[in-house]
Design an enzyme around this catalytic site. Structure first.
Site, PDB file in Angstrom:
ATOM      1  N   ASN A   1      32.752 -18.782  16.409  1.00  0.00           N
ATOM      2  CA  ASN A   1      32.168 -18.453  17.713  1.00  0.00           C
ATOM      3  C   ASN A   1      32.049 -19.769  18.478  1.00  0.00           C
ATOM      4  OD1 ASN A   1      31.443 -15.638  18.163  1.00  0.00           O
ATOM      5  ND2 ASN A   1      30.351 -15.857  16.241  1.00  0.00           N
TER       6      ASN A   1
ATOM      7  N   LYS B   1      45.939 -17.921  17.899  1.00  0.00           N
ATOM      8  CA  LYS B   1      45.334 -16.593  17.802  1.00  0.00           C
ATOM      9  C   LYS B   1      45.002 -16.145  19.212  1.00  0.00           C
ATOM     10  CE  LYS B   1      40.798 -14.792  16.427  1.00  0.00           C
ATOM     11  NZ  LYS B   1      39.806 -14.770  15.334  1.00  0.00           N
TER      12      LYS B   1
ATOM     13  N   LYS C   1      42.729 -13.534  21.307  1.00  0.00           N
ATOM     14  CA  LYS C   1      41.651 -12.556  21.293  1.00  0.00           C
ATOM     15  C   LYS C   1      42.088 -11.354  22.105  1.00  0.00           C
ATOM     16  CE  LYS C   1      38.456 -12.432  19.692  1.00  0.00           C
ATOM     17  NZ  LYS C   1      38.073 -11.761  18.456  1.00  0.00           N
TER      18      LYS C   1
ATOM     19  N   ASP D   1      43.875 -10.377  17.596  1.00  0.00           N
ATOM     20  CA  ASP D   1      42.595  -9.851  17.083  1.00  0.00           C
ATOM     21  C   ASP D   1      41.882  -8.980  18.113  1.00  0.00           C
ATOM     22  OD1 ASP D   1      40.136  -9.389  15.957  1.00  0.00           O
ATOM     23  OD2 ASP D   1      39.420 -11.448  16.166  1.00  0.00           O
TER      24      ASP D   1
ATOM     25  N   ASN E   1      39.503  -6.981  17.413  1.00  0.00           N
ATOM     26  CA  ASN E   1      38.154  -6.687  16.885  1.00  0.00           C
ATOM     27  C   ASN E   1      37.935  -5.206  16.546  1.00  0.00           C
ATOM     28  OD1 ASN E   1      37.259  -9.403  18.687  1.00  0.00           O
ATOM     29  ND2 ASN E   1      36.307  -9.147  16.682  1.00  0.00           N
TER      30      ASN E   1
ATOM     31  N   HIS F   1      36.275 -17.762  10.354  1.00  0.00           N
ATOM     32  CA  HIS F   1      36.036 -17.156  11.664  1.00  0.00           C
ATOM     33  C   HIS F   1      35.136 -18.085  12.491  1.00  0.00           C
ATOM     34  CE1 HIS F   1      32.652 -15.188  13.761  1.00  0.00           C
ATOM     35  NE2 HIS F   1      33.599 -14.540  14.403  1.00  0.00           N
TER      36      HIS F   1
ATOM     37  N   GLU G   1      44.573  -9.308  12.928  1.00  0.00           N
ATOM     38  CA  GLU G   1      43.155  -9.403  12.551  1.00  0.00           C
ATOM     39  C   GLU G   1      42.393  -8.188  13.067  1.00  0.00           C
ATOM     40  OE1 GLU G   1      41.684 -13.286  13.427  1.00  0.00           O
ATOM     41  OE2 GLU G   1      39.602 -12.610  13.541  1.00  0.00           O
TER      42      GLU G   1
ATOM     43  N   ASN H   1      36.957 -10.518  10.142  1.00  0.00           N
ATOM     44  CA  ASN H   1      35.604 -11.068  10.105  1.00  0.00           C
ATOM     45  C   ASN H   1      34.620  -9.938  10.371  1.00  0.00           C
ATOM     46  OD1 ASN H   1      36.846 -11.472  12.955  1.00  0.00           O
ATOM     47  ND2 ASN H   1      34.636 -11.428  13.346  1.00  0.00           N
TER      48      ASN H   1
ATOM     49  N   ASP I   1      33.438 -17.210   7.458  1.00  0.00           N
ATOM     50  CA  ASP I   1      32.716 -18.158   8.308  1.00  0.00           C
ATOM     51  C   ASP I   1      31.503 -18.717   7.554  1.00  0.00           C
ATOM     52  OD1 ASP I   1      31.190 -19.401  10.254  1.00  0.00           O
ATOM     53  OD2 ASP I   1      31.607 -17.882  11.786  1.00  0.00           O
TER      54      ASP I   1
END
Ligand code: GKR
Ligand code: MG
Length: 442
Positions: free
Chosen positions: A337, A201, A203, A231, A233, A335, A256, A285, A309
């Site tokens: 962090n 993945k 970001k 992703d 976001n 998901h 995503e 997410n 998550d």
């Protein structure tokens, strides 16, 4: 024989080191923070849980002690209900617009839930996975390799870790800047060689969309058999997301949060349009983070892969999402962090209890690997974690010396909740978060 009762609940705000990872919210600082929950039962057994950092979560956990201490592990669901009832008002504002979830109660609740499940599993001599949903579904859990663009720490005076791991190419590269496709592919290769991932993945939401399209194409060329996810976001407008999706339809396995709320339409409505027009499976997410949102997401057909998550769905809640996905022909994932190895054990047990065709789950662990709070951390091999059926509880033993050191790091650096804008201002003076603009585009 009587059922064990909780004698003592302790909460440790802790910190570990991070790389300067870039995302829509800005740049990760040199430290990430977490809250560790340690429950000691009157039979001497210890249960642990890990959730995101920040004073508000620490305080909520502290204020939960009176509901937890003295309760028996057999009545753990009643204990959790009490916490939910008392603190749910804290989450009225929802998850917020940042890439990370700003809720308080759900995280505190999960911290206690996990530690209680850990104790229950130990008492019953079964893994936590066996206590969730319909019980353990698998021993091997697939993880994805979570790639980030990485900022140049020499442009800051912050105490980022450098050269902390010389044992592999991944260890040598993970603190260095990654701002072009070539270095991103090199980083991916290093993580692939060390961990054997079958999915990557990236970001996104950092550089202009065309550069991130080029990055995915570069990764696909280098790893034709590896599944890819991108992703941003929710940082792209629908019109642009449709364009990038068209360019990437041969390269991506799924996407995503390509877009989110805009023009008075909710993120779920916009993603429904995106899926209808592209037929590309969408993970999230950001717009499907509780049951109310999920009911709208399902009615609108907004998403295909809820990333449940356990840190904000609770472990039991995340498995309920997996059960629903299994029945409704959706795919499930997790998901993440930045986290320590207790959270790694949490995602391992959650995903081991998830039925159906689950996707390789997210973890930031590769950026933290080597900073342990347990004596026997799970290890990623062939892109997988293994949860043996004869595990007891979460399957990890807390290292209290390491927890105390990580707590001292937190105290010495006067840390709290995550704020990526502050660090980003070193790269772009005066930088402010904009949910609709890639971080480096100002
Ligand atoms: O760690 O910077 C990050 C990520 O952007 C994180 O905050 C997100 O919550 O990993 C996350 C995601 O999938 O959106
Ligand atoms: Mg995401």
């Amino acid at each position: 024989m009587s059922v064990p009762k909780i004698k003592k609940m302790e909460v440790f705000p802790v910190a570990g080191y991070d790389s300067m990872l870039l995302n829509l919210s800005g740049a990760h600082g040199p430290f990430f923070t977490r809250n560790i929950v340690v429950l000691t039962a009157d039979n001497g057994a210890v249960g642990v849980g890990e959730v995101p950092g920040g004073q508000k979560i620490t305080d909520t956990l502290e204020h939960s002690k009176m509901l937890v201490e003295g309760s028996s592990i057999g009545e753990y669901k009643a204990t959790l209900q009490k916490i939910r009832n008392k603190f749910s008002y804290l989450d009225k504002g929802g998850r917020g617009n940042q890439t990370f979830d700003l809720r308080i109660m759900v995280h505190a609740l999960t911290g206690v839930e996990t530690a209680l499940l850990d104790l229950l599993g130990k008492y019953l001599h079964v893994p936590v996975a066996a206590l969730l949903g319909d019980g353990q579904q698998r021993e091997h859990v697939g993880l994805l390799g979570y790639l980030f663009w990485v900022g140049d720490t020499s442009k800051t005076d912050l105490p980022y870790l450098q050269n902390d791991d010389d044992t592999s190419e991944w260890g040598r590269l993970r603190r260095k800047p990654v701002t072009d496709v070539e270095s991103l592919v090199r980083l991916a290769r290093a993580s692939y060689d060390k961990y054997g991932f079958k999915t990557f993945k990236l970001k996104g939401g950092v550089f202009d969309g065309e550069k991130e399209v080029a990055a995915i194409k570069g990764l696909h060329e280098a790893f034709p058999d590896v599944k890819l996810d991108l992703d941003p976001n929710g940082g792209w407008y629908l019109k642009d997301a449709l364009h990038y999706a068209d360019e990437l339809k041969q390269d991506l396995h799924y996407i995503e949060d390509p877009c989110g709320a805009e023009d008075g339409f909710s993120g779920r409505e916009i993603l429904a349009e995106f899926q209808q027009l592209t037929h590309m499976p969408v993970a999230t997410n950001m717009v499907d983070t509780d049951w109310r949102q999920m009911s709208h997401a399902l009615a609108l057909n907004s998403i295909s892969i809820p990333l449940a998550d356990p840190h904000f769905w609770t472990m039991e809640g995340a498995v309920r999402v997996a059960q629903l996905c299994d029945e409704f022909n959706l795919n499930w994932g997790i998901h993440s962090n930045n986290h320590f190895d207790i959270s790694l054990a949490m995602i391992a047990n959650t995903a081991a209890a998830a039925p159906g065709n689950v996707y390789d789950v997210d973890t930031h662990w590769i950026w933290q690997d080597g900073q342990y709070l347990t004596k026997n951390p799970y290890q990623i091999k062939n892109g997988q974690l293994t949860v043996p059926r004869n595990n007891e509880g979460l399957g990890v033993e807390i290292d209290m010396e390491a927890v105390k050191k990580a707590h001292q790091l937190y105290v010495d650096n006067n840390l709290g909740a995550r704020d990526d804008a502050i660090t980003m201002q070193y790269l772009i003076p005066g930088w402010k978060f904009d949910p609709k603009r890639p971080a480096m585009v100002r």
